[in-house]
Design a protein around this motif. Structure first.
Motif, PDB file in Angstrom:
ATOM      1  N   ALA A   1      43.580  35.412  45.899  1.00  0.00           N
ATOM      2  CA  ALA A   1      44.846  35.398  45.156  1.00  0.00           C
ATOM      3  C   ALA A   1      45.273  36.820  44.793  1.00  0.00           C
ATOM      4  O   ALA A   1      46.442  37.187  44.967  1.00  0.00           O
ATOM      5  CB  ALA A   1      44.711  34.543  43.904  1.00  0.00           C
ATOM      6  N   ASN A   2      44.337  37.606  44.304  1.00  0.00           N
ATOM      7  CA  ASN A   2      44.659  38.997  43.952  1.00  0.00           C
ATOM      8  C   ASN A   2      45.076  39.806  45.180  1.00  0.00           C
ATOM      9  O   ASN A   2      45.949  40.668  45.094  1.00  0.00           O
ATOM     10  CB  ASN A   2      43.486  39.663  43.243  1.00  0.00           C
ATOM     11  CG  ASN A   2      43.435  39.305  41.778  1.00  0.00           C
ATOM     12  OD1 ASN A   2      44.452  39.256  41.098  1.00  0.00           O
ATOM     13  ND2 ASN A   2      42.244  39.046  41.273  1.00  0.00           N
ATOM     14  N   GLY A   3      44.472  39.517  46.324  1.00  0.00           N
ATOM     15  CA  GLY A   3      44.859  40.196  47.562  1.00  0.00           C
ATOM     16  C   GLY A   3      46.306  39.895  47.933  1.00  0.00           C
ATOM     17  O   GLY A   3      47.055  40.791  48.315  1.00  0.00           O
ATOM     18  N   TYR A   4      46.699  38.621  47.791  1.00  0.00           N
ATOM     19  CA  TYR A   4      48.085  38.246  48.093  1.00  0.00           C
ATOM     20  C   TYR A   4      49.048  38.930  47.129  1.00  0.00           C
ATOM     21  O   TYR A   4      50.091  39.441  47.533  1.00  0.00           O
ATOM     22  CB  TYR A   4      48.277  36.731  48.014  1.00  0.00           C
ATOM     23  CG  TYR A   4      47.515  35.936  49.055  1.00  0.00           C
ATOM     24  CD1 TYR A   4      47.204  36.478  50.293  1.00  0.00           C
ATOM     25  CD2 TYR A   4      47.120  34.630  48.795  1.00  0.00           C
ATOM     26  CE1 TYR A   4      46.517  35.741  51.251  1.00  0.00           C
ATOM     27  CE2 TYR A   4      46.432  33.885  49.749  1.00  0.00           C
ATOM     28  CZ  TYR A   4      46.133  34.445  50.967  1.00  0.00           C
ATOM     29  OH  TYR A   4      45.457  33.710  51.902  1.00  0.00           O
ATOM     30  N   VAL A   5      48.704  38.931  45.853  1.00  0.00           N
ATOM     31  CA  VAL A   5      49.556  39.564  44.839  1.00  0.00           C
ATOM     32  C   VAL A   5      49.690  41.057  45.121  1.00  0.00           C
ATOM     33  O   VAL A   5      50.787  41.621  45.054  1.00  0.00           O
ATOM     34  CB  VAL A   5      49.012  39.294  43.422  1.00  0.00           C
ATOM     35  CG1 VAL A   5      49.708  40.163  42.389  1.00  0.00           C
ATOM     36  CG2 VAL A   5      49.174  37.814  43.073  1.00  0.00           C
ATOM     37  N   THR A   6      48.592  41.698  45.469  1.00  0.00           N
ATOM     38  CA  THR A   6      48.628  43.132  45.769  1.00  0.00           C
ATOM     39  C   THR A   6      49.525  43.415  46.967  1.00  0.00           C
ATOM     40  O   THR A   6      50.332  44.359  46.948  1.00  0.00           O
ATOM     41  CB  THR A   6      47.201  43.657  46.038  1.00  0.00           C
ATOM     42  OG1 THR A   6      46.420  43.479  44.847  1.00  0.00           O
ATOM     43  CG2 THR A   6      47.203  45.121  46.433  1.00  0.00           C
ATOM     44  N   GLU A   7      49.425  42.582  47.993  1.00  0.00           N
ATOM     45  CA  GLU A   7      50.250  42.773  49.185  1.00  0.00           C
ATOM     46  C   GLU A   7      51.739  42.637  48.846  1.00  0.00           C
ATOM     47  O   GLU A   7      52.568  43.444  49.286  1.00  0.00           O
ATOM     48  CB  GLU A   7      49.847  41.750  50.249  1.00  0.00           C
ATOM     49  CG  GLU A   7      50.327  42.091  51.626  1.00  0.00           C
ATOM     50  CD  GLU A   7      49.727  41.190  52.703  1.00  0.00           C
ATOM     51  OE1 GLU A   7      50.355  41.119  53.779  1.00  0.00           O
ATOM     52  OE2 GLU A   7      48.677  40.564  52.481  1.00  0.00           O
ATOM     53  N   ILE A   8      52.074  41.652  48.046  1.00  0.00           N
ATOM     54  CA  ILE A   8      53.470  41.457  47.637  1.00  0.00           C
ATOM     55  C   ILE A   8      53.926  42.607  46.744  1.00  0.00           C
ATOM     56  O   ILE A   8      55.028  43.139  46.913  1.00  0.00           O
ATOM     57  CB  ILE A   8      53.647  40.093  46.947  1.00  0.00           C
ATOM     58  CG1 ILE A   8      53.502  38.971  47.980  1.00  0.00           C
ATOM     59  CG2 ILE A   8      54.989  39.996  46.231  1.00  0.00           C
ATOM     60  CD1 ILE A   8      53.442  37.582  47.404  1.00  0.00           C
ATOM     61  N   ASN A   9      53.086  43.006  45.788  1.00  0.00           N
ATOM     62  CA  ASN A   9      53.445  44.124  44.906  1.00  0.00           C
ATOM     63  C   ASN A   9      53.670  45.410  45.690  1.00  0.00           C
ATOM     64  O   ASN A   9      54.596  46.176  45.381  1.00  0.00           O
ATOM     65  CB  ASN A   9      52.375  44.331  43.841  1.00  0.00           C
ATOM     66  CG  ASN A   9      52.406  43.272  42.762  1.00  0.00           C
ATOM     67  OD1 ASN A   9      53.394  42.563  42.579  1.00  0.00           O
ATOM     68  ND2 ASN A   9      51.312  43.130  42.037  1.00  0.00           N
ATOM     69  N   ASN A  10      52.846  45.650  46.699  1.00  0.00           N
ATOM     70  CA  ASN A  10      53.014  46.852  47.527  1.00  0.00           C
ATOM     71  C   ASN A  10      54.339  46.812  48.292  1.00  0.00           C
ATOM     72  O   ASN A  10      55.016  47.833  48.424  1.00  0.00           O
ATOM     73  CB  ASN A  10      51.848  47.002  48.498  1.00  0.00           C
ATOM     74  CG  ASN A  10      50.564  47.407  47.803  1.00  0.00           C
ATOM     75  OD1 ASN A  10      50.558  47.875  46.668  1.00  0.00           O
ATOM     76  ND2 ASN A  10      49.441  47.196  48.487  1.00  0.00           N
TER      77      ASN A  10
END
Length: 188
Positions: free
Chosen positions: A168-177
């Motif tokens: 989940a954190n990986g997906y959020v990081t990708e979207i935030n980037n």
């Protein structure tokens, strides 16, 4: 022997149908509503992305406003997803977490592609009076709605096993980037 084969096939179909209904029951109604809302936002995101990719400055302010109208519908769907996903339903099960993460996994590349398209079209928007201002407003609004939804999903993601939260954190990081790149391109 033939009757046995027919009986075996019928039993296999019955077991398959029963397994599917058990699997469907593994997802509670509130979590399914969340999944459906995320999927709805994803469908509208595709509509927005298609419009952005087709956009040229020759479309003028009318073309930019059309994209803005499509973005507002996306924003509405993201707000609904935020409401539907942030409802306190207690602890979600691992099958529910799998279903939500599978839905988000499909959405992440759509988000990054759309933000990349908006970034690549900056010069086209810049060529139209006020269009860049509209795009900046849209990026900020979508970023805010996405952050709200991300926070809810992270809060509801099971921490055991840790791989769920890492995913989940990986997906959020990708979207935030992707949002950070778009904000940077537009000077936000």
């Amino acid at each position: 022997m033939r009757a046995f084969s027919t009986l075996f096939i019928a039993a296999a179909f019955a077991l398959s149908a029963n397994a599917a209904s058990v699997n469907k029951r593994a997802i509670s109604a509130p979590v399914q509503l969340c999944i459906d809302s995320i999927s709805s936002a994803g469908a509208q995101l595709e509509v927005v992305n298609t419009a952005v990719l087709a956009f040229t400055s020759s479309a003028g302010i009318g073309g930019a406003n059309k994209i803005h109208t499509l973005e507002q519908e996306l924003e509405t769907r993201l707000k609904k997803a935020g409401v539907d996903c942030c409802v306190d339903v207690g602890t979600i099960t691992l099958p529910e977490a799998d279903a939500v993460l599978d839905t988000v996994q499909v959405l992440v590349p759509k988000v990054t592609d759309a933000l990349s398209a908006i970034t690549s079209k900056k010069s086209q928007f810049d060529a139209i009076f006020l269009a860049t201002t509209i795009v900046k407003t849209d990026i900020k609004a979508l970023d805010a709605q996405t952050k709200t939804l991300d926070a809810c999903l992270i809060a509801k993601t099971p921490t055991d096993p840790p791989s769920y939260l890492e995913t989940a954190n990986g997906y959020v990081t990708e979207i935030n980037n992707a949002f950070a790149a778009a904000r940077s391109a537009y000077g936000i």
